[in-house]
Design a protein around this motif. Structure first.
Motif, PDB file in Angstrom:
ATOM      1  N   ILE A 197     -26.598  -2.890  -0.356  1.00 32.41           N
ATOM      2  CA  ILE A 197     -26.375  -1.695  -1.146  1.00 32.41           C
ATOM      3  C   ILE A 197     -26.004  -0.541  -0.235  1.00 32.41           C
ATOM      4  N   LYS A 211     -23.056   3.233  -0.231  1.00 32.32           N
ATOM      5  CA  LYS A 211     -22.236   4.133  -1.046  1.00 32.32           C
ATOM      6  C   LYS A 211     -21.104   3.359  -1.705  1.00 32.32           C
ATOM      7  N   HIS A 254     -23.995   3.396  -6.987  1.00 32.44           N
ATOM      8  CA  HIS A 254     -24.847   3.894  -5.907  1.00 32.44           C
ATOM      9  C   HIS A 254     -24.062   4.859  -5.014  1.00 32.44           C
ATOM     10  N   GLU A 307     -32.896   5.537  -5.494  1.00 35.27           N
ATOM     11  CA  GLU A 307     -31.627   5.263  -4.818  1.00 35.27           C
ATOM     12  C   GLU A 307     -31.827   5.197  -3.303  1.00 35.27           C
ATOM     13  N   GLU A 342     -31.162   1.785  -0.789  1.00 36.84           N
ATOM     14  CA  GLU A 342     -30.126   1.805   0.251  1.00 36.84           C
ATOM     15  C   GLU A 342     -30.360   0.668   1.253  1.00 36.84           C
TER      16      GLU A 342
END
Length: 160
Positions: free
Chosen positions: A3, A5, A34, A45, A49
Motif C-alpha cells: 500500500i 500513494k 490511498h 491510512e 501505509e
C-alpha cells in the motif's frame, strides 16, 4: 504489492466501542483510494501505509481521530409540523445547519407533541473506538480514480 500513494486498497473492517460492543462491520469488502484523499480515517491510512494483502491493522482511535467530537450545537429542536406524519425516532433527513453551511444528515432522536429533536452528529461522535481491518486487495489506481479522488469499481464509488 504494498500500500502506497495512489493505490486502491480493499479492506474488511470491524468497529467496536472501548467496552468491546460491536458498532459496525463491513458486510462486504470496502475499497478506498490511498494517499491523502480523505477516504478513510487519517490514522488508519497511516497505519495501512506499506502493508500488503493479508496484513491487519488494529487501532484504538480517540473521537477526534474517528467520528468526531460530539457537538452540542448540531442538536436542534424543530417544529413537529415540519416533518411528515409518519416520523419515527431513528429516521434520517438531509437539512441545512443553522449557520447556513452545506447540507448535512440529521437523525431524529426524540419526538414530543409539538417538537422534534434532530441531531447532526455522527451516531458514534464523542466515542473512542477500536478499529480493526484486514487488507484483502491492493492494486494500482487508474488515472480516472486519481483524478476523481476515490476508488471506482466493485467495492468503491460508482458513477451514474
Amino acid at each position: 504489492m504494498n500500500i502506497g500513494k495512489d493505490t486502491v486498497v480493499t479492506i474488511t473492517y470491524v468497529v467496536k466501542d472501548m467496552d468491546g460492543k460491536l458498532l459496525e462491520e463491513s458486510d462486504e469488502p470496502v475499497s478506498y483510494l490511498h494517499g491523502g484523499y480523505d477516504n478513510i480515517f487519517p490514522l488508519v491510512e497511516q497505519a495501512l501505509e506499506g502493508k500488503a494483502v493479508g496484513d491487519t491493522v488494529d487501532l484504538k482511535l480517540q473521537p477526534a481521530d474517528a467520528f468526531g467530537e460530539f457537538e452540542e450545537d448540531l442538536v436542534r429542536l424543530e417544529p413537529r409540523e415540519a416533518f411528515p406524519p409518519e416520523i419515527e425516532v431513528g429516521m434520517q433527513f438531509v437539512g441545512s445547519p443553522v449557520d447556513g453551511g452545506g447540507e448535512m444528515l440529521y437523525t431524529v432522536t426524540d419526538i414530543a407533541e409539538e417538537k422534534v429533536v434532530v441531531d447532526g452528529n455522527h451516531p458514534y461522535a464523542g466515542q473512542a473506538v477500536h478499529f480493526r481491518c484486514e487488507v484483502s486487495e491492493v492494486r494500482a489506481a487508474t488515472s480516472d480514480e486519481v483524478a476523481h479522488g476515490h476508488a471506482h469499481g466493485a467495492h468503491g464509488h460508482h458513477h451514474h
